[in-house]
Design a protein around this motif. Structure first.
Motif, PDB file in Angstrom:
ATOM      1  N   ASN A 159      37.391 124.103  36.726  1.00 36.83           N
ATOM      2  CA  ASN A 159      37.322 122.981  35.965  1.00 36.83           C
ATOM      3  C   ASN A 159      36.885 123.359  34.331  1.00 36.83           C
ATOM      4  O   ASN A 159      36.326 124.323  34.201  1.00 36.83           O
ATOM      5  CB  ASN A 159      35.834 122.296  36.312  1.00 36.83           C
ATOM      6  CG  ASN A 159      35.885 121.408  37.624  1.00 36.83           C
ATOM      7  OD1 ASN A 159      37.284 121.104  37.968  1.00 36.83           O
ATOM      8  ND2 ASN A 159      34.976 121.151  38.180  1.00 36.83           N
ATOM      9  N   THR A 160      37.507 122.599  33.556  1.00 44.11           N
ATOM     10  CA  THR A 160      37.142 122.643  31.883  1.00 44.11           C
ATOM     11  C   THR A 160      35.926 121.817  31.681  1.00 44.11           C
ATOM     12  O   THR A 160      35.792 120.905  32.166  1.00 44.11           O
ATOM     13  CB  THR A 160      38.476 122.336  31.280  1.00 44.11           C
ATOM     14  OG1 THR A 160      39.547 123.052  31.793  1.00 44.11           O
ATOM     15  CG2 THR A 160      38.235 122.656  29.725  1.00 44.11           C
ATOM     16  N   SER A 161      35.008 122.483  30.628  1.00 42.11           N
ATOM     17  CA  SER A 161      34.091 121.723  30.057  1.00 42.11           C
ATOM     18  C   SER A 161      34.117 121.813  28.760  1.00 42.11           C
ATOM     19  O   SER A 161      34.331 122.608  27.890  1.00 42.11           O
ATOM     20  CB  SER A 161      32.635 122.249  30.594  1.00 42.11           C
ATOM     21  OG  SER A 161      31.562 121.876  30.227  1.00 42.11           O
ATOM     22  N   CYS A 162      33.446 120.690  28.193  1.00 47.62           N
ATOM     23  CA  CYS A 162      33.523 120.338  26.573  1.00 47.62           C
ATOM     24  C   CYS A 162      31.966 120.073  26.341  1.00 47.62           C
ATOM     25  O   CYS A 162      31.328 119.041  26.969  1.00 47.62           O
ATOM     26  CB  CYS A 162      34.382 119.320  26.250  1.00 47.62           C
ATOM     27  SG  CYS A 162      34.195 119.110  24.287  1.00 47.62           S
ATOM     28  N   HIS A 163      31.345 120.759  25.504  1.00 47.78           N
ATOM     29  CA  HIS A 163      30.036 120.373  25.172  1.00 47.78           C
ATOM     30  C   HIS A 163      29.939 119.789  23.528  1.00 47.78           C
ATOM     31  O   HIS A 163      30.333 120.449  22.768  1.00 47.78           O
ATOM     32  CB  HIS A 163      29.092 121.514  25.256  1.00 47.78           C
ATOM     33  CG  HIS A 163      28.800 122.120  26.639  1.00 47.78           C
ATOM     34  ND1 HIS A 163      28.244 121.878  27.559  1.00 47.78           N
ATOM     35  CD2 HIS A 163      30.080 123.038  27.246  1.00 47.78           C
ATOM     36  CE1 HIS A 163      28.456 122.311  28.700  1.00 47.78           C
ATOM     37  NE2 HIS A 163      29.518 123.057  28.652  1.00 47.78           N
ATOM     38  N   ILE A 164      29.177 118.735  23.594  1.00 49.73           N
ATOM     39  CA  ILE A 164      28.828 118.227  22.006  1.00 49.73           C
ATOM     40  C   ILE A 164      27.438 118.373  21.742  1.00 49.73           C
ATOM     41  O   ILE A 164      26.803 117.889  22.578  1.00 49.73           O
ATOM     42  CB  ILE A 164      29.510 116.872  22.007  1.00 49.73           C
ATOM     43  CG1 ILE A 164      31.010 116.728  22.201  1.00 49.73           C
ATOM     44  CG2 ILE A 164      29.166 116.214  20.709  1.00 49.73           C
ATOM     45  CD1 ILE A 164      31.562 115.326  22.378  1.00 49.73           C
ATOM     46  N   HIS A 165      27.204 118.728  20.540  1.00 48.84           N
ATOM     47  CA  HIS A 165      25.652 118.756  20.217  1.00 48.84           C
ATOM     48  C   HIS A 165      25.641 117.777  19.110  1.00 48.84           C
ATOM     49  O   HIS A 165      26.369 117.859  18.004  1.00 48.84           O
ATOM     50  CB  HIS A 165      25.525 120.163  19.672  1.00 48.84           C
ATOM     51  CG  HIS A 165      25.452 121.294  20.685  1.00 48.84           C
ATOM     52  ND1 HIS A 165      24.589 121.691  21.730  1.00 48.84           N
ATOM     53  CD2 HIS A 165      26.654 121.844  21.173  1.00 48.84           C
ATOM     54  CE1 HIS A 165      24.892 122.674  22.390  1.00 48.84           C
ATOM     55  NE2 HIS A 165      26.307 122.912  21.865  1.00 48.84           N
ATOM     56  N   ILE A 166      24.692 117.008  19.366  1.00 50.51           N
ATOM     57  CA  ILE A 166      24.302 115.988  18.285  1.00 50.51           C
ATOM     58  C   ILE A 166      23.100 116.108  18.083  1.00 50.51           C
ATOM     59  O   ILE A 166      22.132 116.021  18.453  1.00 50.51           O
ATOM     60  CB  ILE A 166      24.583 114.575  18.881  1.00 50.51           C
ATOM     61  CG1 ILE A 166      26.085 114.410  19.184  1.00 50.51           C
ATOM     62  CG2 ILE A 166      24.266 113.512  17.839  1.00 50.51           C
ATOM     63  CD1 ILE A 166      26.303 112.997  19.827  1.00 50.51           C
TER      64      ILE A 166
END
Length: 79
Positions: free
Chosen positions: A17-24
């Protein structure tokens, strides 16, 4: 998910699986430095209005005031 500033973490996922992480970040302007940057100019402005703070400093004040002299006995010049 809340992760405090300075906390080191690593995320993992399955290899297929591909994963995308967003930091806010919502805490950019709530630091001690930001607080003091606003507070100190206002405190100085208020002090300038008070005649007590416009008096000259005592003679020889650099020889007994400040953290570097904290362990020394008070050496103020008596009037």
């Amino acid at each position: 998910l809340f992760i405090p500033r300075g906390f080191v973490y690593m995320s993992e996922n399955e290899l297929s699986n591909t994963s995308c992480h967003i930091h806010i970040s919502t805490n950019q302007h709530h630091t001690w430095a930001d607080f003091l940057a606003v507070l100190l100019p206002k405190a100085v402005d208020m002090a300038v209005e008070d005649a007590e703070f416009r008096k000259t400093l005592p003679q020889g004040w650099t020889s007994y005031m400040g953290f570097q002299h904290a362990a020394l006995p008070d050496q103020r010049i008596s009037p």
